[in-house]
Design an enzyme around this catalytic site. Structure first.
Site, mmCIF file in Angstrom:
data_model
loop_
_atom_site.group_PDB
_atom_site.id
_atom_site.type_symbol
_atom_site.label_atom_id
_atom_site.label_comp_id
_atom_site.label_asym_id
_atom_site.label_seq_id
_atom_site.Cartn_x
_atom_site.Cartn_y
_atom_site.Cartn_z
ATOM 1 N N GLY A 138 0.696 -1.204 0.118
ATOM 2 C CA GLY A 138 -0.023 -0.047 -0.002
ATOM 3 C C GLY A 138 0.726 1.248 0.105
ATOM 4 N N ALA A 139 2.046 1.216 -0.735
ATOM 5 C CA ALA A 139 2.968 2.154 -0.666
ATOM 6 C C ALA A 139 2.636 3.346 -1.402
ATOM 7 C CB ALA A 139 4.294 1.662 -1.054
ATOM 8 N N VAL A 181 -0.115 7.130 4.003
ATOM 9 C CA VAL A 181 0.455 6.671 5.319
ATOM 10 C C VAL A 181 1.830 5.904 4.695
ATOM 11 C CG1 VAL A 181 0.672 5.130 7.151
ATOM 12 C CG2 VAL A 181 -1.452 6.596 6.738
ATOM 13 N N GLY A 182 1.619 5.116 3.656
ATOM 14 C CA GLY A 182 2.752 4.124 3.335
ATOM 15 C C GLY A 182 3.900 5.000 2.682
ATOM 16 N N VAL A 198 -1.647 -2.259 9.778
ATOM 17 C CA VAL A 198 -2.136 -0.812 9.794
ATOM 18 C C VAL A 198 -3.326 -0.796 9.481
ATOM 19 C CG1 VAL A 198 -1.534 1.556 9.376
ATOM 20 C CG2 VAL A 198 0.353 -0.023 9.719
ATOM 21 N N ASN A 230 -7.328 -0.627 8.716
ATOM 22 C CA ASN A 230 -8.369 -0.561 9.715
ATOM 23 C C ASN A 230 -9.459 -1.443 9.220
ATOM 24 O OD1 ASN A 230 -7.555 0.975 12.045
ATOM 25 N ND2 ASN A 230 -7.746 2.690 10.676
ATOM 26 N N ARG A 251 -1.049 9.658 21.886
ATOM 27 C CA ARG A 251 -1.946 10.751 21.966
ATOM 28 C C ARG A 251 -2.194 11.119 23.426
ATOM 29 N NH1 ARG A 251 -5.482 8.525 17.073
ATOM 30 N NH2 ARG A 251 -4.432 9.859 15.171
ATOM 31 N N HIS A 279 -8.792 -0.332 19.183
ATOM 32 C CA HIS A 279 -8.434 0.638 18.479
ATOM 33 C C HIS A 279 -9.671 1.432 18.129
ATOM 34 C CE1 HIS A 279 -6.379 3.949 16.474
ATOM 35 N NE2 HIS A 279 -6.647 3.343 15.172
#
Length: 317
Positions: free
Chosen positions: A8-9, A13-14, A121, A123, A154, A178
């Protein structure tokens, strides 16, 4: 030295995770994998990253591809692929669509990279970790998810700001989902090694407001700028560093638990775990009564959603 692959680069995020991971001294090879048809974008990412490596003085062999088979011989495979969460959408609304992708991906990785550590990672990360564990055939120590690691960071930041101390002085954890049913461990929260409840100013701590802010943090960022990028990217790099450095740090990630926490288990969910080059090992815990109740509720929610997703996956195959 290690090979790290990012699936998923081509996503936000990737791409950022590739940049942060490239700063880890143990990484010698990095592979970016994206969807077929995205070769030009991947090539551009590699050229851009290579320029940053040259400016920084980083020596990493960088490559890209569209086949999971290229991930062979990877030490860590990070899966950021999937349908991104939209504003107003619950993470669990994504479950089945992303589960189909993760199941197929995990099967291939299990066959082609049986010694790798698979880091989820995508979701909803707790459910995706369970799907990846089942369909990869890898050992539980080899499969984990980002879980509540970023949520814990956080909360750590909010506590540090409230007490006006450096963030490194605060140690705290959030366990469970999460998502909405996350559980803060106030009993395990310390500032400068002092249990937070022993500090006189603790009585005025807006605990509920803090937890609500953590719960809504991702949603607020997605609403304002379209995606969470920098927080997850840095959190991913921290975990990869912990693995490749064989650091044995205890961080809170989504991992399969059996009966380590008050006999509660048979689920993938956010728990403190010792992390090293061999993988992820949940740490047995003794919690306060209200924390146990909250954790049970969170486990029951994730176990139910996981079972529903697994059943639909089997029906669809």
């Amino acid at each position: 030295m290690a090979k790290v692959t990012i699936l998923g680069a081509t996503g936000n995020v990737g791409v950022f995770a590739a940049h942060t991971i490239s700063e880890i001294p143990y990484v010698s090879d990095m592979l970016l994998i994206g969807r077929p048809g995205r070769e030009d974008f991947l090539a551009g990412c590699c050229r851009d990253l290579s320029d940053s490596f040259a400016a920084r003085g980083t020596d990493i062999r960088l490559s890209y591809g569209t086949s999971l088979l290229d991930a062979k011989d990877s030490d860590v495979i990070i899966c950021t692929a999937g349908v991104p969460r939209q504003p107003g959408q619950d993470r669990n609304d994504l479950a089945f669509e992303n589960a189909k992708l993760i199941a197929a991906t995990a099967e291939t990785i299990g066959r082609s990279s049986p010694d790798a550590i698979l880091f989820l990672v995508t979701n909803p990360v707790d459910v995706m970790t369970a799907v990846a564990l089942k369909y990869s055939g890898l050992q539980p120590r080899q499969v984990f998810g980002l879980g509540t690691h970023l949520d814990s960071m956080r909360l750590k930041s909010l506590i540090a700001r409230y007490f006006r101390v450096h963030v490194s002085e605060v140690h705290t954890r959030i366990i469970g989902e999460h998502g909405e049913s996350m559980v803060p461990l106030w009993s395990a929260t310390t500032i400068g090694g002092i249990r937070i409840s022993n500090l006189p100013t603790f009585s005025g701590l807006p605990a509920q407001e803090m937890i609500e802010a953590v719960r809504m943090s991702g949603e607020a960022i997605i609403r304002d700028k379209g995606a969470t990028v920098y927080g997850p990217g840095e959190a991913i790099a921290t975990l990869v560093q912990t693995i490749l450095g064989n650091e044995n740090r205890i961080l809170t990630v989504s991992s399969y638990i059996n009966r380590e926490i008050h006999g509660i288990g048979d689920v993938c969910i956010g728990v403190p775990a010792r992390i090293n080059r061999d993988g992820v090992f949940p740490v047995p815990l003794s919690l306060e009564e209200d924390e146990v109740a909250g954790f049970k509720a969170s486990v029951n929610k994730i176990r139910r959603i996981t079972a529903e997703v697994m059943e639909r996956l089997e029906e669809a195959r």
